[in-house]
Enzyme design. Structure first.
Site, PDB file in Angstrom:
ATOM      1  N   THR A  12       0.841  -1.190   0.000  1.00  0.00           N
ATOM      2  CA  THR A  12       0.000   0.000   0.000  1.00  0.00           C
ATOM      3  C   THR A  12       0.881   1.247   0.000  1.00  0.00           C
ATOM      4  OG1 THR A  12      -1.797   1.190   1.126  1.00  0.00           O
ATOM      5  CG2 THR A  12      -0.155   0.116   2.520  1.00  0.00           C
ATOM      6  N   ASN A  14      -0.863   4.047   0.935  1.00  0.00           N
ATOM      7  CA  ASN A  14      -1.709   4.826   1.828  1.00  0.00           C
ATOM      8  C   ASN A  14      -1.025   4.918   3.187  1.00  0.00           C
ATOM      9  OD1 ASN A  14      -3.742   5.340   3.907  1.00  0.00           O
ATOM     10  ND2 ASN A  14      -5.267   5.095   2.289  1.00  0.00           N
ATOM     11  N   LYS A  17      -3.070   3.618   6.237  1.00  0.00           N
ATOM     12  CA  LYS A  17      -3.137   2.159   6.288  1.00  0.00           C
ATOM     13  C   LYS A  17      -1.785   1.568   6.663  1.00  0.00           C
ATOM     14  CE  LYS A  17      -5.448  -0.200   3.141  1.00  0.00           C
ATOM     15  NZ  LYS A  17      -5.806  -0.956   1.899  1.00  0.00           N
ATOM     16  N   GLU A  45      -3.819  -1.990 -11.138  1.00  0.00           N
ATOM     17  CA  GLU A  45      -5.259  -1.989 -11.386  1.00  0.00           C
ATOM     18  C   GLU A  45      -5.927  -3.088 -10.566  1.00  0.00           C
ATOM     19  OE1 GLU A  45      -8.466  -2.009 -15.099  1.00  0.00           O
ATOM     20  OE2 GLU A  45      -6.335  -2.379 -15.464  1.00  0.00           O
ATOM     21  N   ASP A  74      -6.723  -6.300   0.674  1.00  0.00           N
ATOM     22  CA  ASP A  74      -7.841  -5.529   0.150  1.00  0.00           C
ATOM     23  C   ASP A  74      -8.932  -5.617   1.192  1.00  0.00           C
ATOM     24  OD1 ASP A  74      -9.051  -3.856  -1.746  1.00  0.00           O
ATOM     25  OD2 ASP A  74     -10.218  -5.514  -2.567  1.00  0.00           O
ATOM     26  N   SER A  75      -9.560  -4.512   1.445  1.00  0.00           N
ATOM     27  CA  SER A  75     -10.554  -4.485   2.514  1.00  0.00           C
ATOM     28  C   SER A  75     -11.658  -3.508   2.154  1.00  0.00           C
ATOM     29  CB  SER A  75      -9.909  -4.084   3.846  1.00  0.00           C
ATOM     30  OG  SER A  75      -9.300  -2.812   3.747  1.00  0.00           O
ATOM     31  N   PHE A 157      -9.896   6.742   9.543  1.00  0.00           N
ATOM     32  CA  PHE A 157      -9.997   7.177   8.154  1.00  0.00           C
ATOM     33  C   PHE A 157     -11.063   6.341   7.467  1.00  0.00           C
ATOM     34  CE2 PHE A 157      -6.929   3.779   8.273  1.00  0.00           C
ATOM     35  CZ  PHE A 157      -7.092   3.067   7.094  1.00  0.00           C
ATOM     36  N   ASP A 160     -14.494   4.869   9.107  1.00  0.00           N
ATOM     37  CA  ASP A 160     -14.345   4.730  10.560  1.00  0.00           C
ATOM     38  C   ASP A 160     -15.288   5.616  11.366  1.00  0.00           C
ATOM     39  OD1 ASP A 160     -12.435   2.846  10.106  1.00  0.00           O
ATOM     40  OD2 ASP A 160     -10.746   4.020  10.866  1.00  0.00           O
ATOM     41  N   ARG A 186      -8.723  -5.390   9.982  1.00  0.00           N
ATOM     42  CA  ARG A 186      -7.331  -5.409   9.530  1.00  0.00           C
ATOM     43  C   ARG A 186      -6.422  -6.003  10.598  1.00  0.00           C
ATOM     44  NH1 ARG A 186      -7.325  -0.594   7.571  1.00  0.00           N
ATOM     45  NH2 ARG A 186      -7.891  -1.321   5.494  1.00  0.00           N
TER      46      ARG A 186
END
Length: 213
Positions: A12, A14, A17, A45, A74-75, A157, A160, A186
């Site tokens: 990631t 992010n 995350k 992608e 992936d969540s 984030f 949440d 997670r």
């Protein structure tokens, strides 16, 4: 000669995350890297039909560029009244911009006529693990809860501020990391991933993994 520390790539870019995952894996004896350490990797992608497919799309793409051990997840949020939506489209529910505020507004609008007892939901996370020898495993975490009627809290984030997990009165965004990183989808998935690393006899190269070295 000092031995080079084992590296694990978290799939990631992010920062929110990555920090959350790094906290969950804080006792793993390895250097954790995000995709920001590999700017040469092009955008990946995520066109799979499930969280598992998307997690492996990311993990395989990163593995091809690095050859390192990869943990990619992936969540997303699955809302009962919306037949599991937004699901794999959680990050881009309101458009491709990945705008958290817009996603929350759209979710609230979609549920505006639903009473509390019909606002059940769950966060799901699937982690794809690819080892340097090509072996692969998966880990999954789910946390049930409900969607409230207005945003509460500023510590999280994504969705949440709207999600209250079962057994609690605060949203994920009102909880501190100490609680959230123990009960979140997670957290559950990456704890399972850590157990897989512990059980794996071929990693790290210098010997059996120990959770508390």
């Amino acid at each position: 000669m000092m031995q080079k520390k084992v590296q694990i790539v978290i799939g990631t870019a992010n920062e929110h995350k990555f920090r959350e995952i790094a906290e969950i894996l804080r006792d793993v004896p390895a250097e954790l890297l995000s995709l920001k350490s590999f700017p040469e990797i092009p955008p990946i992608e995520e066109n799979g039909q499930t969280f598992r497919e998307n997690a492996f799309l990311k993990a395989h793409a990163v593995f091809q560029h690095t050859g390192l051990l990869i943990l990619a997840d992936d969540s997303g949020l699955e809302v009962d009244a919306l037949d599991g939506a937004p699901g794999i489209y959680s990050a881009r529910f309101a458009g491709a911009e990945h705008d958290y505020a817009a996603n929350n507004r759209k979710l609230l609008a979609a549920l505006q006529n639903y009473p509390d007892e019909m606002r059940g939901a769950q966060f799901r996370c699937v982690v794809a693990i690819v080892f340097p020898d090509g072996a692969q495993k998966t880990a999954e975490g789910i946390v049930r809860g409900k969607i409230i009627h207005e945003l509460r809290g500023n510590k999280g984030f994504g969705y949440d501020p709207l999600f209250v997990p079962d057994g609690y009165t605060r949203t994920f965004a009102e909880m501190g990391d100490e609680i959230k990183n123990r009960i979140s989808h997670r957290a559950i998935a990456f704890q399972k991933a850590k157990e897989i690393l512990i059980e794996n006899q071929n990693w790290p190269p210098e010997g059996k993994f120990r959770a508390n070295p």
